[in-house]
Design a protein around this motif. Structure first.
Motif, PDB file in Angstrom:
ATOM      1  N   PRO A  54       0.786  -1.294   0.195  1.00  0.00           N
ATOM      2  CA  PRO A  54       0.205  -0.175  -0.095  1.00  0.00           C
ATOM      3  C   PRO A  54       0.891   1.154  -0.111  1.00  0.00           C
ATOM      4  O   PRO A  54       1.796   1.259   0.617  1.00  0.00           O
ATOM      5  CB  PRO A  54      -0.822  -0.274   1.327  1.00  0.00           C
ATOM      6  CG  PRO A  54      -0.676  -1.468   1.597  1.00  0.00           C
ATOM      7  CD  PRO A  54       0.605  -2.082   1.330  1.00  0.00           C
ATOM      8  N   LEU A  55       0.519   2.398  -0.944  1.00  0.00           N
ATOM      9  CA  LEU A  55       1.075   3.481  -0.664  1.00  0.00           C
ATOM     10  C   LEU A  55       1.381   3.964   0.714  1.00  0.00           C
ATOM     11  O   LEU A  55       2.611   4.606   1.038  1.00  0.00           O
ATOM     12  CB  LEU A  55       0.293   4.438  -1.545  1.00  0.00           C
ATOM     13  CG  LEU A  55       0.654   4.468  -2.905  1.00  0.00           C
ATOM     14  CD1 LEU A  55       0.383   3.195  -3.629  1.00  0.00           C
ATOM     15  CD2 LEU A  55      -0.103   5.757  -3.686  1.00  0.00           C
ATOM     16  N   SER A  56       0.666   3.959   1.667  1.00  0.00           N
ATOM     17  CA  SER A  56       0.796   4.272   2.982  1.00  0.00           C
ATOM     18  C   SER A  56       1.871   3.614   3.705  1.00  0.00           C
ATOM     19  O   SER A  56       2.652   4.161   4.183  1.00  0.00           O
ATOM     20  CB  SER A  56      -0.700   4.206   4.057  1.00  0.00           C
ATOM     21  OG  SER A  56      -0.905   2.798   3.901  1.00  0.00           O
ATOM     22  N   LYS A  57       2.081   2.318   3.553  1.00  0.00           N
ATOM     23  CA  LYS A  57       3.117   1.563   4.059  1.00  0.00           C
ATOM     24  C   LYS A  57       4.750   1.993   3.224  1.00  0.00           C
ATOM     25  O   LYS A  57       5.397   2.262   4.091  1.00  0.00           O
ATOM     26  CB  LYS A  57       3.054   0.140   3.487  1.00  0.00           C
ATOM     27  CG  LYS A  57       2.127  -0.556   4.575  1.00  0.00           C
ATOM     28  CD  LYS A  57       2.597  -0.802   5.936  1.00  0.00           C
ATOM     29  CE  LYS A  57       1.472  -1.651   6.617  1.00  0.00           C
ATOM     30  NZ  LYS A  57       1.513  -1.125   8.167  1.00  0.00           N
ATOM     31  N   THR A  85       2.395  12.590   0.443  1.00  0.00           N
ATOM     32  CA  THR A  85       2.218  13.465  -1.025  1.00  0.00           C
ATOM     33  C   THR A  85       3.584  12.901  -1.594  1.00  0.00           C
ATOM     34  O   THR A  85       3.275  13.089  -2.884  1.00  0.00           O
ATOM     35  CB  THR A  85       2.239  14.933  -0.681  1.00  0.00           C
ATOM     36  OG1 THR A  85       1.039  15.349   0.287  1.00  0.00           O
ATOM     37  CG2 THR A  85       2.135  15.883  -2.002  1.00  0.00           C
ATOM     38  N   SER A  86       4.542  12.864  -1.062  1.00  0.00           N
ATOM     39  CA  SER A  86       5.974  12.572  -1.867  1.00  0.00           C
ATOM     40  C   SER A  86       5.746  11.211  -2.585  1.00  0.00           C
ATOM     41  O   SER A  86       6.236  10.983  -3.619  1.00  0.00           O
ATOM     42  CB  SER A  86       7.101  12.507  -0.902  1.00  0.00           C
ATOM     43  OG  SER A  86       7.278  14.032  -0.406  1.00  0.00           O
ATOM     44  N   VAL A  87       5.057  10.371  -1.676  1.00  0.00           N
ATOM     45  CA  VAL A  87       4.824   9.016  -2.054  1.00  0.00           C
ATOM     46  C   VAL A  87       4.007   8.748  -3.323  1.00  0.00           C
ATOM     47  O   VAL A  87       4.284   8.429  -4.443  1.00  0.00           O
ATOM     48  CB  VAL A  87       4.502   7.821  -1.244  1.00  0.00           C
ATOM     49  CG1 VAL A  87       4.133   6.736  -1.622  1.00  0.00           C
ATOM     50  CG2 VAL A  87       5.395   7.725   0.086  1.00  0.00           C
ATOM     51  N   THR A  88       3.016   9.594  -3.402  1.00  0.00           N
ATOM     52  CA  THR A  88       1.967  10.024  -4.449  1.00  0.00           C
ATOM     53  C   THR A  88       2.686  10.230  -5.720  1.00  0.00           C
ATOM     54  O   THR A  88       2.425   9.622  -6.711  1.00  0.00           O
ATOM     55  CB  THR A  88       0.878  10.733  -4.095  1.00  0.00           C
ATOM     56  OG1 THR A  88       0.132  10.104  -2.978  1.00  0.00           O
ATOM     57  CG2 THR A  88      -0.003  10.608  -5.119  1.00  0.00           C
TER      58      THR A  88
END
Length: 162
Positions: free
Chosen positions: A72-75, A85-88
């Motif tokens: 998951p993006l959160s992980k 935001t940086s991950v996205t």
């Protein structure tokens, strides 16, 4: 420093001590920032032929370590200690380049999962070779000193997520 006959950071430290007081923490913080800039420039330079930055490399490598093949993006944000935001932003670029797939988690439709594509794996393998050959940009420091520096910086790094 090229073109200078003195170390600007040491000179700043001397002036700080003359005019403000103890320069120990200022010297350390400034040294960390300068070394960060130097190492990041080396890493990004080595990765440029692959069309990725070190931030993108970290995401690709993290995805490759996942036992399920996706995260998951959160992980990803938690594990890389970066803002969502940086991950996205990084995932968007990796998806656009065909290196990562983003899909809805079938177990929780509110979550997006990222996974490596075959092209992403190919770029990751080549990029890892380049970074390893470069000794991750810190080859001028002995292996023992690398371990010591890592140990010395660990409390500062952990303080941010504890």
């Amino acid at each position: 420093m090229p073109g200078l006959d003195f170390d600007p950071l040491e000179r700043a430290g001397e002036l700080w001590e003359e005019r403000i007081g103890d320069a120990t923490s200022m010297r350390l913080a400034t040294s960390i920032m300068r070394v960060h800039q130097i190492v990041l420039a080396r890493l990004d330079g080595a990765l440029k032929p692959f069309g990725i930055t070190f931030a993108r490399y970290e995401v690709l490598r993290l995805l490759s370590f996942s036992s399920s093949g996706s995260l998951p993006l959160s992980k990803i944000g938690e594990r890389l200690m970066v803002h969502p935001t940086s991950v996205t932003n990084v995932i968007d670029r990796l998806v656009a380049d065909g290196l990562v797939d983003r899909n809805i988690d079938p177990r929780d439709r509110r979550r997006a999962l990222a996974s490596l594509t075959p092209a992403g794996t190919k770029v990751l393998d080549a990029a890892t070779e380049a970074l390893t050959a470069l000794d991750f940009g810190v080859g001028g420091v002995s292996a023992q000193d690398q371990r010591t520096i890592h140990e010395l910086l660990t409390p500062l790094r952990r303080d941010d997520w504890s």
